[in-house]
Design a protein around this motif. Structure first.
Motif, PDB file in Angstrom:
ATOM      1  N   VAL A  13      28.069  24.584 -56.568  1.00 45.15           N
ATOM      2  CA  VAL A  13      29.236  24.273 -55.842  1.00 45.15           C
ATOM      3  C   VAL A  13      29.078  24.702 -54.103  1.00 45.15           C
ATOM      4  CG1 VAL A  13      31.634  24.486 -55.497  1.00 45.15           C
ATOM      5  CG2 VAL A  13      30.968  24.156 -57.656  1.00 45.15           C
ATOM      6  N   ALA A  14      28.556  26.041 -54.188  1.00 43.81           N
ATOM      7  CA  ALA A  14      28.605  26.531 -52.804  1.00 43.81           C
ATOM      8  C   ALA A  14      27.432  25.682 -52.140  1.00 43.81           C
ATOM      9  CB  ALA A  14      28.151  27.926 -53.129  1.00 43.81           C
ATOM     10  N   LYS A  15      26.430  25.028 -52.869  1.00 42.45           N
ATOM     11  CA  LYS A  15      25.432  24.414 -51.855  1.00 42.45           C
ATOM     12  C   LYS A  15      25.724  22.846 -51.332  1.00 42.45           C
ATOM     13  CE  LYS A  15      21.816  26.826 -54.437  1.00 42.45           C
ATOM     14  NZ  LYS A  15      20.624  26.845 -55.431  1.00 42.45           N
ATOM     15  N   LEU A  16      26.933  22.495 -52.032  1.00 44.18           N
ATOM     16  CA  LEU A  16      27.444  21.236 -51.839  1.00 44.18           C
ATOM     17  C   LEU A  16      28.110  20.835 -50.484  1.00 44.18           C
ATOM     18  CD1 LEU A  16      28.913  20.392 -55.319  1.00 44.18           C
ATOM     19  CD2 LEU A  16      26.516  19.443 -54.406  1.00 44.18           C
ATOM     20  N   GLU A  17      27.648  19.698 -49.654  1.00 41.69           N
ATOM     21  CA  GLU A  17      28.340  19.559 -48.529  1.00 41.69           C
ATOM     22  C   GLU A  17      29.639  18.645 -48.644  1.00 41.69           C
ATOM     23  OE1 GLU A  17      26.389  17.840 -44.239  1.00 41.69           O
ATOM     24  OE2 GLU A  17      26.816  16.333 -45.886  1.00 41.69           O
ATOM     25  N   PRO A  18      30.719  19.635 -48.225  1.00 40.57           N
ATOM     26  CA  PRO A  18      32.012  18.795 -48.074  1.00 40.57           C
ATOM     27  C   PRO A  18      32.238  17.859 -47.268  1.00 40.57           C
ATOM     28  CG  PRO A  18      32.114  20.774 -47.385  1.00 40.57           C
ATOM     29  CD  PRO A  18      30.897  20.997 -47.666  1.00 40.57           C
ATOM     30  N   SER A  19      33.248  16.907 -47.425  1.00 43.07           N
ATOM     31  CA  SER A  19      33.445  15.902 -46.480  1.00 43.07           C
ATOM     32  C   SER A  19      34.124  16.380 -45.110  1.00 43.07           C
ATOM     33  CB  SER A  19      34.187  14.775 -47.118  1.00 43.07           C
ATOM     34  OG  SER A  19      35.645  15.445 -47.039  1.00 43.07           O
ATOM     35  N   ILE A  20      34.406  15.730 -44.074  1.00 49.86           N
ATOM     36  CA  ILE A  20      35.269  16.219 -43.147  1.00 49.86           C
ATOM     37  C   ILE A  20      36.574  16.366 -43.367  1.00 49.86           C
ATOM     38  CG2 ILE A  20      33.888  15.237 -41.421  1.00 49.86           C
ATOM     39  CD1 ILE A  20      35.793  12.934 -41.271  1.00 49.86           C
ATOM     40  N   SER A  21      37.257  17.013 -42.478  1.00 50.94           N
ATOM     41  CA  SER A  21      38.992  17.413 -42.932  1.00 50.94           C
ATOM     42  C   SER A  21      39.615  16.595 -41.681  1.00 50.94           C
ATOM     43  CB  SER A  21      39.060  18.763 -42.635  1.00 50.94           C
ATOM     44  OG  SER A  21      40.413  19.183 -43.167  1.00 50.94           O
ATOM     45  N   ALA A  22      40.756  16.977 -41.340  1.00 53.18           N
ATOM     46  CA  ALA A  22      41.519  16.678 -40.297  1.00 53.18           C
ATOM     47  C   ALA A  22      42.467  17.520 -39.568  1.00 53.18           C
ATOM     48  CB  ALA A  22      42.203  15.298 -40.913  1.00 53.18           C
ATOM     49  N   PHE A  23      42.548  17.299 -38.277  1.00 57.77           N
ATOM     50  CA  PHE A  23      43.360  18.072 -37.657  1.00 57.77           C
ATOM     51  C   PHE A  23      44.642  17.168 -37.245  1.00 57.77           C
ATOM     52  CE2 PHE A  23      45.659  19.627 -33.712  1.00 57.77           C
ATOM     53  CZ  PHE A  23      45.450  21.017 -33.798  1.00 57.77           C
ATOM     54  N   VAL A  24      45.996  17.295 -37.765  1.00 54.91           N
ATOM     55  CA  VAL A  24      46.958  16.197 -37.581  1.00 54.91           C
ATOM     56  C   VAL A  24      47.873  16.622 -36.755  1.00 54.91           C
ATOM     57  CG1 VAL A  24      48.424  14.669 -38.751  1.00 54.91           C
ATOM     58  CG2 VAL A  24      46.064  15.310 -39.752  1.00 54.91           C
ATOM     59  N   ILE A  25      48.567  15.774 -35.975  1.00 48.59           N
ATOM     60  CA  ILE A  25      49.835  16.019 -35.253  1.00 48.59           C
ATOM     61  C   ILE A  25      50.979  14.954 -35.711  1.00 48.59           C
ATOM     62  CG2 ILE A  25      51.207  16.620 -33.208  1.00 48.59           C
ATOM     63  CD1 ILE A  25      48.147  16.847 -31.739  1.00 48.59           C
ATOM     64  N   LEU A  26      51.969  15.464 -36.206  1.00 49.24           N
ATOM     65  CA  LEU A  26      53.232  14.271 -36.427  1.00 49.24           C
ATOM     66  C   LEU A  26      54.189  14.489 -35.264  1.00 49.24           C
ATOM     67  CD1 LEU A  26      53.732  14.871 -40.232  1.00 49.24           C
ATOM     68  CD2 LEU A  26      52.004  13.540 -39.097  1.00 49.24           C
ATOM     69  N   THR A  27      54.290  13.291 -34.435  1.00 50.80           N
ATOM     70  CA  THR A  27      55.286  13.545 -33.257  1.00 50.80           C
ATOM     71  C   THR A  27      56.312  12.347 -33.555  1.00 50.80           C
ATOM     72  OG1 THR A  27      53.708  11.937 -32.153  1.00 50.80           O
ATOM     73  CG2 THR A  27      53.466  14.255 -31.710  1.00 50.80           C
ATOM     74  N   GLY A  28      57.396  12.982 -33.228  1.00 45.07           N
ATOM     75  CA  GLY A  28      58.595  11.770 -33.265  1.00 45.07           C
ATOM     76  C   GLY A  28      58.958  11.597 -31.657  1.00 45.07           C
ATOM     77  N   MET A  29      58.814  10.396 -31.109  1.00 55.26           N
ATOM     78  CA  MET A  29      59.012  10.176 -29.817  1.00 55.26           C
ATOM     79  C   MET A  29      60.148   9.572 -29.324  1.00 55.26           C
ATOM     80  SD  MET A  29      55.985  11.051 -29.305  1.00 55.26           S
ATOM     81  CE  MET A  29      55.930  10.716 -27.554  1.00 55.26           C
ATOM     82  N   LYS A  30      60.796   9.991 -28.245  1.00 55.57           N
ATOM     83  CA  LYS A  30      61.968   9.744 -27.619  1.00 55.57           C
ATOM     84  C   LYS A  30      62.153   8.126 -27.548  1.00 55.57           C
ATOM     85  CE  LYS A  30      62.744  14.071 -25.526  1.00 55.57           C
ATOM     86  NZ  LYS A  30      62.649  14.782 -24.077  1.00 55.57           N
ATOM     87  N   HIS A  31      61.016   7.376 -27.581  1.00 54.41           N
ATOM     88  CA  HIS A  31      61.240   5.809 -27.253  1.00 54.41           C
ATOM     89  C   HIS A  31      59.892   5.134 -27.740  1.00 54.41           C
ATOM     90  CE1 HIS A  31      58.086   5.737 -23.964  1.00 54.41           C
ATOM     91  NE2 HIS A  31      58.617   6.935 -23.485  1.00 54.41           N
ATOM     92  N   ASN A  32      59.728   3.966 -27.669  1.00 49.25           N
ATOM     93  CA  ASN A  32      58.454   3.192 -28.479  1.00 49.25           C
ATOM     94  C   ASN A  32      57.476   2.886 -27.178  1.00 49.25           C
ATOM     95  OD1 ASN A  32      61.112   1.830 -29.789  1.00 49.25           O
ATOM     96  ND2 ASN A  32      59.528   2.406 -31.286  1.00 49.25           N
ATOM     97  N   PHE A  33      56.103   3.126 -27.335  1.00 46.15           N
ATOM     98  CA  PHE A  33      55.175   2.891 -26.513  1.00 46.15           C
ATOM     99  C   PHE A  33      54.684   1.171 -26.881  1.00 46.15           C
ATOM    100  CE2 PHE A  33      55.337   7.198 -26.641  1.00 46.15           C
ATOM    101  CZ  PHE A  33      55.179   7.543 -25.132  1.00 46.15           C
ATOM    102  N   GLN A  34      54.804   0.455 -25.993  1.00 49.59           N
ATOM    103  CA  GLN A  34      54.520  -0.979 -26.138  1.00 49.59           C
ATOM    104  C   GLN A  34      53.002  -1.144 -26.288  1.00 49.59           C
ATOM    105  OE1 GLN A  34      56.836  -3.249 -26.856  1.00 49.59           O
ATOM    106  NE2 GLN A  34      58.204  -1.484 -26.449  1.00 49.59           N
ATOM    107  N   GLN A  35      52.127  -0.214 -25.793  1.00 47.94           N
ATOM    108  CA  GLN A  35      50.518  -0.755 -26.034  1.00 47.94           C
ATOM    109  C   GLN A  35      50.175  -0.098 -27.328  1.00 47.94           C
ATOM    110  OE1 GLN A  35      52.232   1.907 -24.109  1.00 47.94           O
ATOM    111  NE2 GLN A  35      50.609   3.458 -23.556  1.00 47.94           N
ATOM    112  N   LEU A  36      50.873   0.277 -28.157  1.00 48.89           N
ATOM    113  CA  LEU A  36      50.343   0.705 -29.391  1.00 48.89           C
ATOM    114  C   LEU A  36      50.569  -0.233 -30.682  1.00 48.89           C
ATOM    115  CD1 LEU A  36      51.621   4.553 -29.453  1.00 48.89           C
ATOM    116  CD2 LEU A  36      49.369   3.718 -29.166  1.00 48.89           C
TER     117      LEU A  36
END
Length: 496
Positions: free
Chosen positions: A299-322
């Motif tokens: 197991v120690a020799k195996l290459e794991p996949s990538i992980s993720a850095f995540v931000i959850l954000t609740g915005m005060k309004h909607n962004f039309q470009q998204l």
């Protein structure tokens, strides 16, 4: 009545539970978390609702199959909405390229951005369609349980036809010439936690799913899929035990005979299914002496996949470009993957993905956008120490988005940061990896861990770290495959 014990309540465990309970087995499922569904987890921040887990849904028929095999109707449990123009790809030179399952829409864009790519697009679609159907026929529906399952002539022939020696990057370069267009397709490697400069071209079939079949969203949140499986499992008598951690899988005469709970209780069963990260849970739950083919040193020799850095954000309004799905690409994609896999560091110029499900489903976030913001992250080192300071990297992500004209900071109402450390602790993910093994090495891409223990009878594996692979449809399919395998085993015993 044979008794099945399932360790872990992700989509793989739940689909296996429904399949087996529907066939008349007694099923008991144990999940250490409060919620069922694994990474497909609901997060509520004030008035804002988020799905942590898979935001891009393909292959809706796999989820529907879990339900409809029982005679129930999938539409009674969830409503899947097709997103015709589903992903907006943005580049630092101002280029914008929208993914769509409407092929003419894509060709129209390519005529301006990549004229040669526009001419090649029909043949590109033909080739990714071929790759998908080969994979579907020879790989998806198999539960690989012994080496003999890998040695059939038909399977060997199929493996030579799915471009195992060509990289994804090289494959896409054979159809497109604009670096931005190539980069947008190269991102499909991250769906399997890998690098497009190493992962085999076989996985170009992912492009088929999005560019031909289309991308879907489940009304009310993709978590409705997990909730549907839970509801159906209860209806068919599955014992669902949340906040109940399994401490050990009991082995008797090379056979899995039960589990020991953290409470000390012993639960016996005829078959054990482990729906947990194989690289972490197998060594933790089974003493090394009972798994000589899967030693800790391996197991120690195996290459794991990538992980993720995540931000959850609740915005005060909607962004039309998204749009619903949005990707802001680094201007040096190859360096980003060198950082992630070779240097084991966070990119200083990350590619950033944003899911804005409020674009399609405003009821989930009535006061503004609910942004799920993700940057690729390296797996944790063996010592488990996070390689970055979370607040500093969060601000780097916001600054990067600002360089594209997306100014979030002044408009944030709610915010939560999720790091690879959280992913490791909450979901039992080996070194925080999202998909178990990476597919950068050819053997790891095609010979993923089998669905049954080589050393222990009656111990089966489902989930993203085993066959057929990562991603919510494949994870769900692993549960279906193993459930049907056990049903067939019992039918064959009874016919003797």
């Amino acid at each position: 009545m044979k008794k099945i014990i399932i360790v872990g309540g992700g989509l793989g465990g739940l689909s296996a539970a429904v399949t087996l309970a529907n066939a008349g087995f007694q099923v008991e499922l144990f999940e250490k978390n409060r919620h069922f569904g694994g990474k497909l987890m609901h997060v509520q921040l004030g008035d804002y609702s988020f799905d942590f887990g898979p935001n891009t849904i393909t292959m809706p028929y796999i989820f529907q199959e879990v339900i409809e095999q029982t005679g129930e109707k999938a539409e009674d449990y969830f409503n899947m909405i097709k997103l015709n123009t589903h992903t907006r790809n943005m580049f630092q030179d101002g280029t914008q390229f929208d993914f769509s399952s409407n092929q003419q829409d894509v060709i129209t864009q390519l005529e301006k951005l990549d004229p040669a790519g526009a001419l090649h697009y029909p043949s590109f679609i033909g080739e990714i369609t071929r790759l998908y159907h080969l994979s579907k026929k020879h790989f998806f529906r198999r539960s690989f349980c012994s080496w003999r399952d890998y040695t059939s002539p038909a399977l060997a022939a199929a493996m030579t036809k799915v471009k195992p020696l060509q990289t994804l990057d090289n494959f896409f370069r054979s159809y497109f010439s604009n670096p931005n267009i190539i980069q947008s397709y190269n991102r499909y490697a991250t769906y399997i936690g890998s690098s497009p400069y190493k992962a085999p071209a076989t996985f170009a079939m992912i492009a088929y799913l999005e560019m031909v079949e289309g991308v879907y969203y489940t009304e009310g949140g993709n978590v409705k899929i997990a909730e549907a499986f839970v509801s159906l499992a209860r209806k068919f008598g599955v014992g669902l035990h949340n906040e109940t951690e399994v401490e050990q899988i009991i082995i008797t005469n090379k056979k899995a005979s039960g589990v020991k709970l953290k409470s000390g209780d012993i639960i016996t069963g005829d078959y054990i299914i482990m729906n947990a990260d194989l690289l972490k849970a197998y060594p933790e739950l089974v003493y090394e002496q009972f798994r000589p083919s899967f030693k800790n040193s391996k197991v120690a020799k195996l290459e794991p996949s990538i992980s993720a850095f995540v931000i959850l954000t609740g915005m005060k309004h909607n962004f039309q470009q998204l749009k619903h799905h949005n990707v802001y690409f680094s201007n040096d994609y190859q360096q980003e993957f060198t950082d992630l896999f070779k240097n084991k560091t966070y990119s200083k110029k990350p590619t950033i993905y944003i899911c804005n499900s409020a674009h399609t489903d405003p009821a989930r976030s009535p006061k503004g956008d609910n942004l799920f913001i993700l940057a690729n992250a390296p797996s944790l080192p063996h010592n488990g120490k996070l390689q970055v300071e979370p607040d500093a990297y969060k601000e780097l992500i916001y600054d990067t988005l600002l360089s594209y004209g997306l100014n979030l900071n002044p408009h944030i109402k709610e915010e939560k940061v999720i790091t690879p450390s959280y992913i490791a602790d909450t979901f039992g993910a080996y070194r925080g990896a999202l998909y178990g093994l990476s597919s950068n090495r050819k053997l790891d891409a095609f010979l993923r861990p089998k669905n049954v223990s080589r050393d222990i009878n009656n111990l089966f594996f489902v989930g993203g770290s085993t066959h057929p692979g990562g991603g919510s449809p494949m994870v769900t399919l692993s549960g279906l495959n193993v459930g049907k395998r056990i049903i067939n085993l019992e039918m064959n015993k009874n016919s003797l």
